[in-house]
Design an enzyme around this catalytic site. Structure first.
Site, PDB file in Angstrom:
ATOM      1  N   PHE A  74      -8.250 -14.650 -10.917  1.00 48.91           N
ATOM      2  CA  PHE A  74      -8.360 -14.089  -9.560  1.00 48.91           C
ATOM      3  C   PHE A  74      -7.250 -14.575  -8.636  1.00 48.91           C
ATOM      4  O   PHE A  74      -6.897 -13.895  -7.677  1.00 48.91           O
ATOM      5  CB  PHE A  74      -9.716 -14.466  -8.956  1.00 48.91           C
ATOM      6  CG  PHE A  74     -10.863 -13.640  -9.465  1.00 48.91           C
ATOM      7  CD1 PHE A  74     -12.068 -13.649  -8.792  1.00 48.91           C
ATOM      8  CD2 PHE A  74     -10.746 -12.866 -10.606  1.00 48.91           C
ATOM      9  CE1 PHE A  74     -13.139 -12.892  -9.248  1.00 48.91           C
ATOM     10  CE2 PHE A  74     -11.801 -12.122 -11.076  1.00 48.91           C
ATOM     11  CZ  PHE A  74     -13.004 -12.129 -10.395  1.00 48.91           C
ATOM     12  N   ILE A  98     -17.307 -17.483 -15.073  1.00 49.64           N
ATOM     13  CA  ILE A  98     -18.603 -16.844 -14.848  1.00 49.64           C
ATOM     14  C   ILE A  98     -18.829 -15.686 -15.809  1.00 49.64           C
ATOM     15  O   ILE A  98     -19.773 -14.914 -15.652  1.00 49.64           O
ATOM     16  CB  ILE A  98     -18.732 -16.349 -13.395  1.00 49.64           C
ATOM     17  CG1 ILE A  98     -17.689 -15.256 -13.097  1.00 49.64           C
ATOM     18  CG2 ILE A  98     -18.596 -17.504 -12.408  1.00 49.64           C
ATOM     19  CD1 ILE A  98     -17.891 -14.546 -11.769  1.00 49.64           C
ATOM     20  N   HIS A 133     -19.758 -22.794 -11.881  1.00 50.78           N
ATOM     21  CA  HIS A 133     -19.650 -21.750 -10.861  1.00 50.78           C
ATOM     22  C   HIS A 133     -20.613 -20.602 -11.097  1.00 50.78           C
ATOM     23  O   HIS A 133     -20.435 -19.514 -10.555  1.00 50.78           O
ATOM     24  CB  HIS A 133     -18.196 -21.245 -10.786  1.00 50.78           C
ATOM     25  CG  HIS A 133     -17.237 -22.302 -10.325  1.00 50.78           C
ATOM     26  ND1 HIS A 133     -15.878 -22.234 -10.545  1.00 50.78           N
ATOM     27  CD2 HIS A 133     -17.443 -23.465  -9.649  1.00 50.78           C
ATOM     28  CE1 HIS A 133     -15.290 -23.309 -10.027  1.00 50.78           C
ATOM     29  NE2 HIS A 133     -16.217 -24.065  -9.482  1.00 50.78           N
ATOM     30  N   CYS A 165     -36.545 -18.119  -4.576  1.00 52.35           N
ATOM     31  CA  CYS A 165     -37.433 -18.580  -5.651  1.00 52.35           C
ATOM     32  C   CYS A 165     -36.749 -18.690  -7.003  1.00 52.35           C
ATOM     33  O   CYS A 165     -37.330 -19.217  -7.954  1.00 52.35           O
ATOM     34  CB  CYS A 165     -38.660 -17.672  -5.754  1.00 52.35           C
ATOM     35  SG  CYS A 165     -38.304 -16.025  -6.444  1.00 52.35           S
ATOM     36  N   CYS A 189     -40.870 -12.675  -3.719  1.00 51.88           N
ATOM     37  CA  CYS A 189     -40.962 -13.419  -2.463  1.00 51.88           C
ATOM     38  C   CYS A 189     -40.177 -12.784  -1.320  1.00 51.88           C
ATOM     39  O   CYS A 189     -40.143 -13.326  -0.219  1.00 51.88           O
ATOM     40  CB  CYS A 189     -40.486 -14.852  -2.666  1.00 51.88           C
ATOM     41  SG  CYS A 189     -38.695 -15.019  -2.877  1.00 51.88           S
TER      42      CYS A 189
END
Length: 252
Positions: free
Chosen positions: A35, A103, A121, A132, A157
């Site tokens: 990136f 990732i 990461h 949650c 939630c």
């Protein structure tokens, strides 16, 4: 470079516990760009800070739009030569853990078990609730956005759902940081592979390893700020270097 490869092979053979620390350079040959490189995603779009993500639905929608642009471009990627050699090093007992800044989930796809992978990461292959922690698949989030024109919320939630990655300004994951520290302190050989070693606190782990008397090897296409600290520095593409290591290591 041949002498350096031979030296690295000897280090791996004599090490009791080796840790592989990986950055973007491990995945570039898989079609996943760094990136930060010129022309990379961050040169065209300023990263969205975590607090800005939390602050408004509009910003979250934009963050999801950008993320799906990246995901759709790289989700076809498969493990490269570097991933495959690291996986073999794990399965032959040479590497105990893989600490990664990436990732892309390619270490798991290469065959390294999840228990041995420490993702500093996060992981971009799924999403989760920030309140949650419930996991959601990316296609579910995409469908919610398409049908409701709003960012997704947790079905349990009602918390904010975000990709399971660590954004700028977001706290580092405590459990993963603790696991990485433990693995680093237990290592007597630390391989920093394909990382610029500029992003902290992740880049502190090679320093930690060296301070604990582990031998430090840095393999990267370009110089890093920690090269002077290393016992061995090899300049080159990760796939090329690790393939050469594998050829020497397993022919003996």
């Amino acid at each position: 470079m041949a002498n350096d490869i031979d030296e690295l092979v000897e280090m791996i053979q004599s090490a009791r516990r080796t840790v592989a620390f990986t950055g973007a350079g491990v995945s570039t040959e898989c079609g996943i760009p760094d990136f930060r490189s010129p022309g990379g995603f961050w040169t065209r779009y300023k990263p969205i800070e975590f607090n800005a993500y939390l602050a408004s639905e509009e910003t979250r929608l934009e963050a999801w739009r950008r993320y799906f642009m990246i995901y759709d471009a790289v989700s076809h990627a498969t493990p490269g030569r570097g991933h495959q050699v690291i996986a073999r090093l794990y399965h032959t007992g040479k590497v105990s853990h893989v600490i990664t800044q990436n990732i892309d989930d390619l270490h798991r796809a290469s065959g390294v078990p999840e228990a041995a992978i420490i993702e500093l990461h996060g992981n971009g292959s799924y999403a989760k609730c920030l309140t949650c922690g419930e996991r959601y698949e990316l296609e579910w989030a995409r469908a919610v956005i398409a049908s409701e024109s709003r960012p997704p919320y947790c079905r349990s939630c009602a918390g904010i759902v975000k990709t399971a990655t660590i954004s700028f300004g977001q706290p580092m994951p405590e459990e993963e940081m603790a696991l990485a520290r433990a693995a680093t302190f237990n290592a007597d050989l630390f391989l920093a592979l394909g990382s610029s070693l500029q992003v902290f606190p992740a880049a502190g782990f090679p320093v930690m390893a060296k301070s604990n008397r582990a031998r430090l090897v840095i393999i990267n296409r370009e110089p890093t700020g920690l090269d002077a600290l290393a016992d061995l520095v090899i300049a080159g593409e990760i796939g090329d270097v690790l393939t050469s290591v594998a050829e020497r290591l397993w022919r003996q």
